[in-house]
Design a protein around this motif. Structure first.
Motif, short mmCIF file in Angstrom:
data_model
loop_
_atom_site.label_atom_id
_atom_site.label_comp_id
_atom_site.label_asym_id
_atom_site.label_seq_id
_atom_site.Cartn_x
_atom_site.Cartn_y
_atom_site.Cartn_z
N THR A 84 0.83 -1.20 0.00
CA THR A 84 0.00 0.00 0.00
C THR A 84 0.86 1.25 0.00
O THR A 84 2.04 1.23 0.38
CB THR A 84 -0.93 0.05 1.22
N GLY A 85 0.25 2.34 -0.42
CA GLY A 85 0.90 3.64 -0.43
C GLY A 85 -0.05 4.68 -0.95
O GLY A 85 -1.13 4.35 -1.47
N ARG A 86 0.32 5.93 -0.81
CA ARG A 86 -0.54 7.01 -1.29
C ARG A 86 -0.25 7.40 -2.73
O ARG A 86 -1.11 7.92 -3.43
CB ARG A 86 -0.37 8.23 -0.38
N ASP A 87 0.99 7.13 -3.17
CA ASP A 87 1.43 7.61 -4.48
C ASP A 87 1.85 6.43 -5.35
O ASP A 87 2.89 5.82 -5.13
CB ASP A 87 2.61 8.58 -4.29
N ARG A 88 1.04 6.14 -6.35
CA ARG A 88 1.32 5.01 -7.23
C ARG A 88 2.63 5.18 -7.98
O ARG A 88 3.28 4.19 -8.37
CB ARG A 88 0.17 4.82 -8.22
N ALA A 97 -3.57 1.64 -3.71
CA ALA A 97 -3.57 3.03 -3.26
C ALA A 97 -4.45 3.14 -2.02
O ALA A 97 -5.66 2.91 -2.09
CB ALA A 97 -4.07 3.94 -4.36
N ALA A 98 -3.85 3.43 -0.90
CA ALA A 98 -4.61 3.50 0.35
C ALA A 98 -3.87 4.37 1.35
O ALA A 98 -2.66 4.26 1.52
CB ALA A 98 -4.81 2.09 0.94
N GLU A 99 -4.61 5.22 2.01
CA GLU A 99 -4.08 6.05 3.09
C GLU A 99 -4.03 5.21 4.36
O GLU A 99 -5.04 4.66 4.78
CB GLU A 99 -4.96 7.29 3.28
N ARG A 100 -2.86 5.11 4.97
CA ARG A 100 -2.66 4.24 6.13
C ARG A 100 -3.61 4.58 7.27
O ARG A 100 -4.08 3.68 8.00
CB ARG A 100 -1.20 4.37 6.60
N ASP A 110 -6.62 5.89 7.12
CA ASP A 110 -8.04 5.87 6.73
C ASP A 110 -8.60 4.51 7.12
O ASP A 110 -8.24 3.48 6.54
CB ASP A 110 -8.14 6.09 5.22
N ALA A 147 -10.18 2.52 4.25
CA ALA A 147 -9.18 2.03 3.30
C ALA A 147 -8.40 0.85 3.90
O ALA A 147 -8.13 -0.15 3.21
CB ALA A 147 -8.22 3.16 2.93
#
Length: 348
Positions: free
Chosen positions: A31-35, A51-54, A56, A59
């Motif tokens: 996971t990460g915010r920026d692909r 794509a996922a905000e840790r 959230d 998410a």
């Protein structure tokens, strides 16, 4: 196929762990915010980017749907972060929180981010005293370790098989703070000499990301609640680090091994702890974990990455403001203008 989830997986440790698990036949979700930060070669090898905000909750729940054989949290910094994981741990066979040796304190209560440097006269064991758990700004010097301790305590007290891994100065491809760039850049600039404060004897235990990855794979096979240090099988000092990098790149320079009479700032480097700061890795070795290699054996991977990045016009280490200080050649020029260089040969 076993499933691994790496939260915040595009950093230096996440990448190394992903590669280790993929090669061992795991299905890996990162996971990460920026692909755009997902390495193309990892994606081509089969790693999946989500794509996922840790922080959230929704998410995180989506990522953890169906559970996992291994969960690695590379971005757990606070007690709140740890508590977000708790509802998902029952569906995880083995979990890992990546922590830091920054949590340890010496007999006077000093830690690596203190104004006063800590003094550890022996290798640091996992039961060494730590900072008191805390809240506040985890990105501050005092807040980083305190928040990590709070997160560790929450996960270790959860009743689930969570392994806390405390790494030291991490090196490897994708490092946000590639400290070795100070020596690689000197080689690329064809500097004739390397200046080392305190004769280069200062040391702060290095941790190859690939060694931590090997430890994570072993932890996945033997789940338990515990704390493990992660560091290279050797603990090179700054002189040995500089020599290993110069040797690998085929460069020869004169070593200027400075003493306490040297001008302030001349020869500074990020590993200058005296006595050397060393982590005990006995507990990890007792788990029948096998390190990938020593510092000299593992550092070429990061060096190649740095050289390639520089050749492409990138400037490694832009996120580390201290590198500007370490790469300021003006002190060296002033020093050499006033005295001839004389190498003092000492055993490595």
């Amino acid at each position: 196929m076993k499933r691994a989830v790496i939260l915040g997986g595009t950093g230096v440790l996440g990448r190394a762990i992903a590669w280790r698990l993929i090669r061992a036949g795991w299905a890996v979700d990162m996971t990460g915010r920026d692909r755009t930060k997902m390495p193309a070669d990892l994606a081509a090898a089969g790693a999946r980017f989500i794509a996922a905000e840790r922080r959230d909750d929704a998410a995180l729940a989506g990522v953890m749907a169906g559970g996992a054989d291994l969960l690695v949290d590379a971005v757990c910094y606070t007690d709140a972060d740890a508590r977000q994981l708790l509802p998902h741990l029952a569906a995880v066979t083995s979990a890992v929180m990546l922590s830091s040796k920054a949590v340890y304190v010496d007999a006077a209560g000093n830690h690596v981010n203190s104004d006063v440097a800590p003094r550890f006269d022996a290798p640091i064991l996992e039961n060494n005293p730590t900072m008191r758990p805390g809240t506040g700004d985890y990105q501050s010097r005092e807040g980083y370790g305190a928040n990590k301790v709070a997160a560790e305590n929450t996960l270790l007290g959860s009743g689930h098989p969570v392994t806390v891994i405390r790494a030291s100065k991490v090196h490897g491809e994708g490092a946000a703070l590639p400290r070795e760039w100070m020596f690689v850049k000197r080689v690329l600039d064809r500097r004739p000499a390397v200046f080392l404060a305190h004769a280069g004897q200062g040391a702060d235990h290095t941790t190859a990301a690939v060694n931590t990855a090997a430890l994570v794979e072993r932890v996945a096979a033997v789940p338990a609640a515990r704390i493990l240090n992660s560091a290279d099988p050797d603990a090179p000092n700054a002189r040995q680090i500089a020599a290993a990098i110069a040797r690998y790149l085929g460069h020869h320079w004169e070593e200027v091994l400075l003493d306490d009479s040297a001008p302030a700032g001349l020869g500074d480097h990020p590993w200058d702890f005296r006595p050397p700061l060393v982590l005990s890795t006995k507990a990890s070795l007792d788990l029948v974990y096998e390190p990938v290699g020593t510092y000299a054996q593992t550092i070429p991977h990061q060096v190649d990455w740095l050289v390639k990045a520089a050749a492409a016009g990138a400037m490694p280490g832009t996120g580390d403001p201290s590198l500007k200080h370490y790469l300021d050649y003006s002190r060296e020029e002033q020093f050499t203008a006033g005295s001839a260089l004389r190498t003092r040969q000492r055993p490595l």
